[in-house]
Enzyme design. Structure first.
Site, PDB file in Angstrom:
ATOM      1  N   TYR A  49      41.855  37.568  31.105  1.00 22.70           N
ATOM      2  CA  TYR A  49      40.518  38.007  30.684  1.00 22.70           C
ATOM      3  C   TYR A  49      39.495  36.869  30.790  1.00 22.70           C
ATOM      4  CZ  TYR A  49      41.545  42.782  28.995  1.00 22.70           C
ATOM      5  OH  TYR A  49      41.846  44.131  28.905  1.00 22.70           O
ATOM      6  N   GLU A 126      43.660  40.786  39.755  1.00 15.31           N
ATOM      7  CA  GLU A 126      44.561  41.212  38.680  1.00 15.31           C
ATOM      8  C   GLU A 126      45.951  41.578  39.219  1.00 15.31           C
ATOM      9  OE1 GLU A 126      42.327  44.288  36.681  1.00 15.31           O
ATOM     10  OE2 GLU A 126      40.917  42.833  35.849  1.00 15.31           O
TER      11      GLU A 126
END
Ligand code: ATP
Ligand code: MG
Length: 138
Positions: A49, A126
């Site tokens: 994140y 990701e």
């Protein structure tokens, strides 16, 4: 064809929602091309994140993402990124459309059951964060 990274967050795993979330994605025609369970360290959650570093919720978000195991998976299909986001619903479950995963199951903006990549660039980052080429069954 497009690929997206989806995560059943620790709150979703703890509440026994793995099967329900996977069923929804499969029923919608998305193909699972990789999947595993991962318990991230605080540092690994911070790296995942990193775009949110500096935000007020960053510390508690990365605490909750590292609080237990997640299920991470790659979903494939035409428009998979937008399709997955639509099925998840808005970040805050109070704003999420009826019938979405977050509207049906999430209790708070932070414990909101699922994550999905929001653009092709973030999907590529990701997917590479969790999976190597051998783990992807295209
Ligand atoms: P995700 O990236 O997890 O799929 P999202 O793209 O809907 O969710 P983002 O803006 O990327 O939302 O925020 C990432 C995560 O950070 C959210 O899913 C939520 O758990 C948490 N979050 C976002 N905004 C807040 C907030 N204002 N307060 C607390 N937590 C927040
Ligand atoms: Mg996001």
């Amino acid at each position: 064809m497009e690929r997206t990274l989806s995560i059943i967050k620790p709150d979703g795993v703890a509440r026994g929602l793995i099967g329900e979330v996977v069923r929804r994605f499969e029923n919608a025609g998305l193909k699972i091309v990789a999947m595993k369970m991962v318990h991230m360290s605080k540092k690994e959650a911070e790296g995942f994140y990193a775009v949110h570093r500096g935000r007020g919720f960053y510390d508690s978000l990365t605490d909750s993402m590292s609080s237990g195991p997640c299920v991470v998976m790659i979903l494939e299909g035409p428009g998979a990124i937008a399709q997955t986001r639509e099925m998840m619903g808005a970040t805050n479950p109070k704003d999420a459309a009826p019938g979405t995963i977050r509207a049906d199951y999430a209790f708070s903006i932070e414990q909101n059951i699922v994550h999905g990549s929001d653009a092709p660039e973030t999907a590529a980052f990701e997917i590479g964060y969790f999976f190597n080429a051998l783990e992807i069954c295209g």
